[in-house]
Design a protein around this motif. Structure first.
Motif: not given
Lengths: 324, 324
Positions: B302-324
């Motif tokens: 979901d990388a594109l959605a993650a980056f889009e979320h991170a770039a949104a005004p006021g967004a705080l930390k977006i993480l990738f959960q890569i292995t549980p």
């Protein structure tokens, strides 16, 4: 009185300029000797819209002091900044940063290229007897050079580069010679090089500077080329001290990339007027000898020739001999 | 392996990216959690011509370490700069300033938005047991925040302004809250303001800042407007810390007048990566709690959605959960 007058970037000599009246706490000073500084040349070029008598480096004698008659006859130099003493800038940062300050010959206060000037008594600092007029006239620029040491630590371990070996660069070099682990000065003109060599100070041409090799770089040319060289010469985590006023209305000429300051963790320090008492002390102890910088003396009525000489490439200090 | 791939400013998710081979002294790390940083967003915008796997904030586990098998299984974060260790920059200024350095996910080294990454063993720092993955993933930006204290003195007497209350601004504010005499943060968005209030940190809008009133201003927005506000807000003789990478190819947009730095004797300090061990120490002692910054977790695909979320005004930390 006689004075040099600057108006709309045109300099002239005038015979009948009225003296400024004295405000409470001020003294009238008869000027003996005054020096032309890079800032004066910038004023003429229009760096700042100043109208009136320029000049802020001087030696004089107190002639009237209604609030302190005992000081009449004292030979003095001056702190050139006059603040209100009450605002948040004065209280937090000192009167030289007062927003409503006047500055001798630079801002809202007639300057030293005249028979007389007036300043508050507290700005006038007595000159020790053993310091000659010819040395004392350098007190203000010497204080500006010493301000660097007030702002940053310089020690045995530091390699220091001074860019520019003109009036201010020479004084900076002399003040740092015994302090820095290694000192190099970029000197363009023969007269500058000879003077540095006479003080056993290493000099080189701009082309002789290795990139990213100096912990501290002091920019004393006020030119875009000087600043670009400073940025190249400073090592990562190093410090650039800006010691000149720049006429930088055209910001696109300035090669400052803020990101590169972040990536290389460079510190840039703006540095202006300095401690006058310390400067007089250094002159009294003969730790600095500025008199070798004197290129020529002019009379006030030769102001145009004097300014032209001061603006010539490589010219060192031009003085006005105002009273003998 | 799975990875996010950046090429010509286009992001994509890829299933079959080959792992980098291990050089002598390097270890293979299985990535668990990774954070999107402002620098990653700038890379996508073309601030730096990076091609490959981005990502430099992560928590992982050492899976292969041919030169130190005892370290296999260790949970680690990393110093992201790999210098040559021999050049004059490495020796004088540290490996993070090496001209030929690689930087994880930023320069010449595949990054953390992938199943695996490789780094020299000496760059990998074990995480104390009591520090969760969710806290440890902030070690790198927390170290960057702590770098400010390494570069300048901040104490009881200092009024400090932090401009920007995003990912980095929040961490900076938390690290300075107990240090500065007075701390104010310029926070634009509700989510940022709520988080600051939860930590008892004063915030205001940009319009609420009085000119020339802060001894220290930390610029953490990376925008021309943020820099202009920093310049206005700092008092004469004050310090501006630049804590963001700027995409400042168009220098004319930058309102930096060098002369005004000289006249007001402002110090500008570029500040980058910081001490990882100190950051881990602060997390272990619970002196900073970054987990409140986590806005959302995404999977790698979901990388594109993650980056889009991170770039949104006021967004705080977006993480990738890569292995549980």
């Amino acid at each position: 009185m006689r004075a040099v007058w600057l108006e709309n970037q045109v300099l002239s000599f005038r015979e009948n300029v009225p003296e400024s009246g004295l405000l409470k706490g001020e003294a009238l000073v008869k000027v003996r000797l005054a020096g032309i500084c890079g800032t004066d040349l910038e004023l003429v070029k229009g760096y700042y819209p100043y109208c009136g008598i320029p000049g802020h480096e001087f030696v004089g004698v107190i002639e009237q002091a209604p609030d302190a008659t005992a000081r009449v006859g004292q030979r003095v130099v001056a702190d050139i900044n006059v603040g209100c003493g009450k605002c948040s800038d004065c209280l937090a940062s000192g009167h030289k940063h007062c927003k409503t300050r006047s500055v001798l010959g630079i801002k809202n206060r007639q300057g030293a290229f005249a028979d007389y000037l007036s300043l508050p008594l507290q700005n006038l600092i007595p000159i020790p007897e053993t310091v000659s007029d010819e040395a004392a006239v350098f007190t203000e620029p010497l204080a500006a050079a010493l301000q660097i040491q007030q702002q940053i630590q310089i020690g045995d371990a530091d390699s220091v580069l001074v860019i520019g070996a003109g009036r201010l660069g020479q004084l900076i070099a002399q003040t740092l010679a015994s302090l820095a682990g290694q000192l190099t000065v970029v000197a363009r003109y023969k007269s500058q090089q000879v003077l540095l060599s006479a003080h056993d100070i290493d000099w080189t041409q701009a082309g002789g500077i290795r990139d990213r090799s100096f912990a501290i770089v002091i920019e004393a040319t006020g030119s875009p080329a000087g600043f670009a060289l400073a940025r190249q010469a400073v090592r990562p985590r190093g410090t650039i001290v800006l010691k000149s006023t720049y006429r930088d209305t055209d910001v696109s000429k300035w090669p400052l990339q803020l990101s590169s300051l972040v990536v290389d963790e460079i510190t840039v320090v703006g540095s202006r007027c300095g401690p006058m008492a310390t400067a007089l002390d250094q002159l009294e102890q003969k730790r600095v000898d500025p008199t070798g910088l004197i290129a020529k003396r002019y009379f006030l009525n030769d102001a145009l020739a004097a300014f032209e000489h001061a603006a010539a490439p490589g010219a060192l200090k031009i003085l006005f001999q105002i009273t003998p």
